[in-house]
Structure formats: structure tokens, C-alpha cells
Enzyme design. Structure first.
Site, short mmCIF file in Angstrom:
data_model
loop_
_atom_site.label_atom_id
_atom_site.label_comp_id
_atom_site.label_asym_id
_atom_site.label_seq_id
_atom_site.Cartn_x
_atom_site.Cartn_y
_atom_site.Cartn_z
N GLY A 222 0.84 -1.20 0.00
CA GLY A 222 0.00 0.00 0.00
C GLY A 222 0.86 1.24 0.00
N SER A 223 0.32 2.32 0.52
CA SER A 223 0.99 3.62 0.41
C SER A 223 2.11 3.77 1.44
CB SER A 223 -0.04 4.73 0.61
OG SER A 223 -0.55 4.66 1.93
N ASP A 225 2.53 6.29 3.49
CA ASP A 225 2.03 6.80 4.77
C ASP A 225 1.50 5.66 5.65
OD1 ASP A 225 2.70 9.31 4.07
OD2 ASP A 225 0.67 10.00 3.62
N GLY A 227 2.23 2.51 5.28
CA GLY A 227 3.38 1.63 5.56
C GLY A 227 4.18 2.09 6.77
N GLU A 244 5.62 -3.28 1.12
CA GLU A 244 5.77 -3.00 -0.31
C GLU A 244 4.95 -1.74 -0.60
OE1 GLU A 244 6.47 -5.94 -2.95
OE2 GLU A 244 5.94 -7.61 -1.64
N CYS A 278 2.06 0.28 -9.03
CA CYS A 278 3.13 0.85 -8.19
C CYS A 278 4.39 1.13 -9.02
CB CYS A 278 3.44 -0.07 -7.03
SG CYS A 278 3.81 -1.75 -7.54
#
Ligand code: NAD
Length: 477
Positions: A222-223, A225, A227, A244, A278
């Protein structure tokens, strides 16, 4: 209308929290299902089921676990078209494109599961003095997988293979923006109860899952932030995590390549899946010698990305997943224009239902613009003209993200120099590829934790060593 449920210990059940949200088709803006927000109680129940099922699952011989998992893969492959249809409804991906990636995801899952048959779960090394050293690789226990919405089915499959084949059980929390296809994926499960569990919802399900004391690994995609938050929560309780995260991938185009063919390849890298990958190409550095021909060809290629509902076979570009994502893309375009960039094609929100945005090419771009510094995750191709390959390489390497990178060149020295770009994966003269052999760890803020190939099994297991003294030297002799 369907209300989505959780799968806990092999049984479908309503969330413990009765609040429901609308799931909206991004091509039509129609509500297509309701899903729960998620709650601590749901997570407690799912983790308890995963913990209970884990010893029995881990006790099975590896070959038997592999057999179970391959049976599930067969079911998924048989229903790939339904799954692609659901992905189209929930996040807009054209059905044919979804089908292509789901077929690839199932193939990747099978390959990763098969790897368990050759992974050294127990290895004994004889010592020169007659001692033996045995290395055992144990499953971690109950684990968590949290996924984003851009490839709902392949993303779950990509994380599950090595985790399950190693003897772990899993609680999956898919994105609240794409729960429909993941729920169907779990309806197809042929695994024993509790081996895979599904909890739907947003951060109200995700946060208690990563904080749960009995979860021994969090595999998060995910993003940046989110993460960061997950890294802090798992670090606090010394739980392993694989993160990731987002990217802002560069592509460097050298002098001497065919500008038209390269532009077509880059249009695909920037616009496919409506730029919601991504490793989408988000920063394009092109050598001045071919810049004009390249930009003209990129604009021509962008014009062929017909937007529309993903059920229509003519559609190349589906909608963005929701209004919020569409507005991020437009904000990056407006910011670039205010700072001096030119829109060569696209850049206008179409007046129609749905969260569409056209394939957009920007020129006269500089490194101060959001389009060059923040992840766009949309169909935007910002082009910077550079005076040398080395300048392109330098500027490509200057982002805080470092997920993937691509270089197009016919110069062997330049191809070799591409390895200097900080990235988990660097492609030369093509974009994507590398299949099951890929082994990587993102650099910079794009994540942490090596994965792919054997590293995925290393991440899914904990090694321990048993050293046995030679009989003659032992205290018992
Ligand atoms: P996101 O971080 O908003 O959400 C991802 C998941 O995390 C969702 O399931 C969400 O519900 C959950 N979540 C949100 N807050 C949480 C919290 N506090 N605790 C636990 N879980 C929480 O990301 P997104 O918008 O869904 O996905 C897009 C991002 O994913 C982009 O940045 C993209 O680059 C990245 N991505 C990375 C890869 C990769 O392999 N590196 C692949 C695909 C997507």
C-alpha cells in the site's frame, strides 16, 4: 443488493459492527454492494481462528499443503473470468486486462507454491569433527496480509503462496475499495477451515490486525504513509513486517533508440491500468536528440487510449478507482501547469458519469512539480528533456521513492550503468518481466523486506539451529 461478509474459521458471518458502507462502481457511480467498516471484534475472531488452525496446517507434510493450495489454484483458474468481471465492477479495470493479470497471478501462485517442494525446511550439515548442525525453518504462526485495490486478486495471491505453503495461517484484509473480488476468491477456497480468513473493512480492521499480539508477520502492500504506521506498530511489538509501498518510477530514454517504438512502450508503462500500478512510469527523462520525435509519438500513442467502461471491449483506459484518486491526478496536472508545464494531450476531467481521466502528456516539466515528486497513480506522463544520458540517470536517481526503474538504450555501457539507479527492480529495454525469478527489496521510502523467489520463503519462516556434538566428545560419553 449484496452485503459482503467475513470468512472466519471456514464460516461466512456478518461483521460484529453493523455499520455498512456503499461500494460504488467507478465507471457508473452506481452502488453495487455494501461492505462492513471492520472492527476489533472481527479481527479478534479471525486471528483466533487462524491461531487455532495453524498447528494442524503446519503438521501436514509439505507435499500435502502444496496439494491443497494447487487445488485452490485450479478453482481460481476456472473462475478467472468471474473474478475479472468483479474487479471491473469494483475498481474499473477492463475485463480483458483483469483476466490477463489474474491468469498471471494464478500462474505465479502455482510457481511460488511449488517452490515449497524444494525449499530446505530442514537441512543437516555434518561437521568435520563428527558433529551435526541441523537448520530448521519454522512457520511463524498466524500472519496478516493487507492489500491495496489496484490488482485485487493478483495482489492477494502474490502474498499468500509462500506464507501458506510454509505452514502459516493467514488473516487477509483487502482494500475497502475492492472487497468484491477478494470475497469471491475466498468463496472458492478449498483449504481447511481457518487456514485463510477474510476480514473486510478499512483502517478500523487494518489497524487492530497489525497491532494484534498473536500476529507474527504483517505482509503489507500500500501507500508509504500507511506503511510507516504499520512499520511503527509492528516495530513496537517486535513483529516482522514486509512493506511494499509506493513508487515514482523513472524511465530514461537514451539518444539512438527508435523514438516511436519507445514512446509506444512508455505510453503502455504510464497508462495501463489507468496508471494505477506501483511501478507505473511516472517520470520520463528523454535525451534532447530525440525529444521532439519522442513527444510527438507519445502524444499520438496517448490518443489511442480510449476511455470507457471496462465491460466495453473497445475500452483501453478504465476509470480511476474513485473520485479521490481522480482528483489527485488532476491536482498534479493543475500544479504543473501553474508552474509552467504544458499539457500536450488530456488534462481535462471528462463531463460524464464515472471517475475518468484521459491519458495525459505534460512537457516543460521540472523537478519542483508535484507530478515529479509525489506518486500520481494515474494516467499521467510528465516528460523532462535532458542533455545527456548521464543527466537522465542522475535525475532518475534523485527521488525519495525507489521501487522500479526502466532504461531504453542501445549503448551497452549505458545499459550497464542502469544498475546504479536505486530500485528494487530495473528493466532495460522493456518494462516488467522477470517473472518468478525476481528477487528484490525496494529502496528509499518504497518499502523494506526482501521478497520474491526464495526470499519469500525466508521471510515466511524463522530459522533455528540445532547443533549436536559428536558422540565421543559429548558430556554423555
Ligand atoms: P493505502 O495505504 O491507503 O491502503 C492499503 C491497505 O491498507 C488497505 O487495505 C487499507 O484499508 C489498509 N489500511 C489503511 N490504513 C491502515 C492502518 N492504519 N493500518 C492497517 N491497514 C491500513 O493504499 P492504497 O491507496 O489502497 O493503494 C495504493 C498504494 O499502494 C500506492 O502507493 C501504490 O504504489 C501502492 N502499491 C505498492 C505495490 C508494491 O508492490 N510496492 C503494489 C501495489 C500498490
Amino acid at each position: 443488493m449484496k452485503t459482503l461478509q467475513n470468512l472466519i474459521g471456514g464460516k461466512w458471518e456478518d461483521s460484529q459492527d453493523s455499520a455498512l458502507n456503499d461500494l460504488v462502481n467507478p465507471a457508473t457511480e452506481n452502488v453495487i454492494a455494501h461492505y462492513p467498516s471492520g472492527s476489533c471484534d472481527d479481527i479478534d475472531r479471525a486471528v483466533a481462528a487462524a491461531v487455532q488452525a495453524q498447528p494442524g496446517w503446519a503438521e501436514l507434510p509439505v507435499a500435502e499443503r502444496v496439494e491443497h493450495l494447487l487445488r485452490w489454484a485450479d478453482e481460481i483458474a476456472e473462475h478467472a473470468e468471474d473474478l475479472a468481471e468483479l474487479e471491473c465492477q469494483e475498481m474499473g479495470k477492463p475485463v480483458a486486462l483483469g483476466r490477463y493479470f489474474i491468469d498471471g497471478g494464478v500462474q505465479g501462485f502455482r510457481t511460488a507454491v511449488d517452490d515449497a517442494l524444494t525449499y530446505p525446511f530442514a537441512e543437516t550439515v555434518p561437521g568435520a569433527d563428527g558433529s551435526t548442525t541441523t537448520i530448521l525453518r519454522h512457520p511463524l504462526g498466524a500472519t496478516a496480509v493487507i492489500t491495496p485495490w489496484n490488482f485485487p486478486v493478483p495482489m492477494v495471491l502474490g502474498a499468500l503462496g509462500p506464507l501458506l505453503a510454509s505452514g502459516n495461517t493467514v488473516v487477509v484484509k483487502p482494500s475497502e475499495r475492492s472487497p468484491l473480488s477478494t470475497a469471491r476468491l475466498f468463496e472458492l477456497s478449498t483449504l481447511p477451515p481457518g487456514v485463510v480468513n477474510l476480514v473486510l473493512g478499512d483502517a478500523r480492521a487494518g489497524a487492530p490486525l497489525v497491532e494484534h499480539r498473536q500476529i507474527r508477520l504483517v505482509h503489507f502492500t500500500g501507500s508509504v504513509d500507511t506503511g510507516r504506521r504499520i512499520g511503527a506498530a509492528t516495530g513496537e511489538r517486535l513483529c516482522r513486517s514486509i512493506l511494499e509501498l509506493g513508487g515514482k518510477d523513472p524511465v530514461v530514454v537514451d539518444a539512438g533508440v527508435d523514438p516511436v517504438a519507445t514512446a509506444a512502450a512508455i505510453a503502455f508503462g504510464a497508462f495501463v491500468n489507468t496508471g494505477q500500478i506501483c511501478t507505473s512510469m511516472e517520470r520520463i527523462y528523454v535525451h534532447q536528440d530525440i525529444a521532439e520525435a519522442f513527444v510527438d509519438a507519445l502524444v499520438d500513442a496517448a490518443a489511442t487510449y480510449t476511455l470507457g467502461d471496462g465491460h466495453n471491449p473497445e475500452t483501453v483506459l478504465g476509470p480511476l478507482v474513485d473520485a479521490r484518486q481522480r482528483d489527485i491526478v488532476h491536482r498534479h496536472v493543475i500544479d504543473a501547469v501553474e508552474r509552467g508545464a504544458h499539457v500536450r494531450i488530456g488534462g481535462v476531467i471528462p463531463k460524464r458519469a464515472g471517475f475518468f481521466y484521459p491519458a495525459t502528456v505534460l512537457t516543460d516539466v521540472d523537478d519542483s512539480m508535484l507530478a515529479m515528486t509525489e506518486e500520481t497513480f494515474g494516467p499521467l506522463a510528465p516528460v523532462v528533456v535532458v542533455s545527456s544520458f548521464e543527466e537522465g540517470l542522475d535525475r532518475a536517481s534523485s527521488s525519495r521513492f525507489a521501487l522500479g526503474a526502466t532504461v531504453y538504450t542501445h549503448n551497452p555501457d549505458h545499459a550497464a550503468a542502469a544498475a546504479a539507479i536505486p530500485a528494487g527492480v530495473t528493466w532495460v529495454n522493456q518494462w516488467q518481466g522477470g517473472g518468478s525469478e525476481r528477487l528484490y527489496e525496494p529502496a528509499g521510502e518504497s518499502g523494506m523486506g526482501a521478497t520474491g523467489a526464495r526470499a519469500a520463503y525466508d521471510a515466511a519462516t524463522r530459522p533455528s539451529t540445532i547443533h549436536t556434538a559428536p558422540t565421543t566428545a559429548s558430556a554423555l560419553s
